[in-house]
Write an enzyme that holds these catalytic residues in place. Structure first.
Site, PDB file in Angstrom:
ATOM      1  N   GLY A 261      79.610  14.339 125.502  1.00 36.41           N
ATOM      2  CA  GLY A 261      78.979  13.318 126.330  1.00 36.41           C
ATOM      3  C   GLY A 261      77.851  13.961 127.101  1.00 36.41           C
ATOM      4  N   CYS A 328      75.893   5.177 154.603  1.00 36.75           N
ATOM      5  CA  CYS A 328      76.580   5.502 155.848  1.00 36.75           C
ATOM      6  C   CYS A 328      77.761   6.434 155.576  1.00 36.75           C
ATOM      7  CB  CYS A 328      77.042   4.216 156.538  1.00 36.75           C
ATOM      8  SG  CYS A 328      77.628   4.509 158.218  1.00 36.75           S
TER       9      CYS A 328
END
Length: 401
Positions: A261, A328
């Site tokens: 992959g 955040c």
């Protein structure tokens, strides 16, 4: 793809933006086929989870790759991309038997990694062939989270359970058509593959219906200058010779399968972000970009290193920066990197963004996923449009309150 071309893509499609170079995917595919050319029958099944865009799947299918899938959804993506069902391998972990049954009806090759599913499969689908995922008890991989072949891993049937496997297979008369293993990702030591292969061959020789040996993948690709990578050519020579020797003793030309992959698509990808703000603290110069762990999680999840460059000002005065996101959380892409002086509006490029980047993205902080572009023979194609606010609401059902 030079810097000016990449910048032009952000002007055309916006930022942040994933860009994939098809020529590098083709190069990596052909390099791997050549490395194992001493073996009569080699098959590369692309690990779909690394990048699931259907155009990447179609491109790899055209090169000759099959699909390595871990979910029924990935199987259906491969079928939608035009892959033949018999060129698709399904190797799940911890899924329901209902999903395994659904995949069986699609006609793809199935590999099971636990005794319970093996027994249930044999009883439900008499005479249906199946492959075994074996845990070789080998610790290999660049990070504990991507080392999946050690004794305490959740993946695979322990090679010490061979007698239990044989008993289930005998009771249900299940043809075992292959043996499979995957020890991890970013494996630097070729001996890990050699050692694991010996375990697999020891299992395979106990069944007379074997058609293939699947060695998974995990080849190390370079993420930074001077980085170690798997010596694929040396590995091909060693594994190829041992595999051919086994086939001669087994009395049959088997297929040697790999499931790359990252090796195929990682280096093909670039992630382009725009600088929102430069923030100076007493000790650090922060470069805040228009992205975060919602788009590229690897540095935060695996402590992964990605080369970072300021392609808008590569020759500018060198300064040290931390490149951070707008989420955040403490989402740091890169720390203490020396870049050409960064200005607000510049384009920051992150390398090795083809694998496990977009495919692990999210809408955290209600941010949109970025667009994707594929470059073939110098021409750019938009292969995924940028999300919009409507996408955030698409599957939500609003009730009267």
């Amino acid at each position: 793809m030079n810097n000016q071309f990449l910048i032009s893509l952000t002007e055309k499609y916006g930022a942040p933006l994933y860009v994939y170079n098809a020529a590098i995917i083709q190069r990596q595919y052909q390099r791997m086929i050549l490395a194992f050319s001493s073996v009569k029958n080699v098959k590369l099944n692309y690990a779909v989870k690394s990048n699931t865009n259907i155009n990447i799947l179609k491109y790899l299918n055209n090169l000759g790759a099959g699909g390595d899938c871990v979910s029924v959804q990935e199987v259906k993506l491969c079928l939608a991309a035009g892959m033949d069902a018999q060129e698709i391998s399904y190797t799940p972990n911890g899924v329901s038997f209902d999903e395994i049954s659904e995949v069986h009806q699609l006609g793809v090759k199935i590999t099971l990694d636990n005794l319970s599913s093996l027994d249930q499969f044999g009883k439900t689908f008499p005479q249906a062939p199946v492959s075994l995922r074996i845990n070789p008890h080998i610790m290999a991989g660049g990070n504990a989270k991507i080392s999946v072949g050690h004794v305490d891993s959740k993946f695979g049937i322990s090679h010490t359970q061979i007698e239990a496997i044989k008993e289930i297979v005998h009771q249900n008369q299940t043809p075992i058509n292959g043996v499979h293993m995957h020890t991890g990702s970013d494996i630097k030591d070729p001996n890990a593959f050699v050692e694991a292969m010996e375990v697999l061959l020891g299992i395979a020789e106990q069944f007379d219906t074997i058609e293939f040996i699947d060695l998974g993948s995990g080849f190390k690709v370079p993420y930074q200058d001077g980085d170690i990578e798997t010596n694929l050519e040396e590995l091909g020579s060693i594994l190829g010779a041992r595999f051919n020797e086994f086939c001669a003793a087994y009395g049959k030309d088997l297929k040697l399968v790999f499931e790359p992959g990252k090796f195929l698509v990682s280096e093909a990808g670039k992630f382009l972000t725009r600088v929102n703000v430069i923030k100076q603290t007493p000790n650090i110069n922060f470069v805040g970009v228009d992205s975060g762990l919602n788009h590229l999680m690897r540095p935060m999840m695996y402590d992964a290193y990605h080369r970072v460059s300021n392609i808008s000002n590569p020759e500018g005065p060198k300064k040290e920066y931390n490149v951070v996101g707008y989420i955040c959380e403490t989402d740091t892409f890169a720390s203490s990197r020396i870049l050409g002086e960064v200005r607000e509006g510049d384009i920051i490029c992150m390398d090795n963004a083809g694998a496990y980047c977009f495919s692990m993205s999210s809408n955290y902080n209600s941010r949109f996923r970025p667009a994707e572009v594929l470059v073939i023979d110098g021409k750019d194609y938009l292969i995924r449009q940028r999300e919009t606010f409507e996408d955030l609401l698409k599957n939500q059902i609003e009730i009267d309150l």
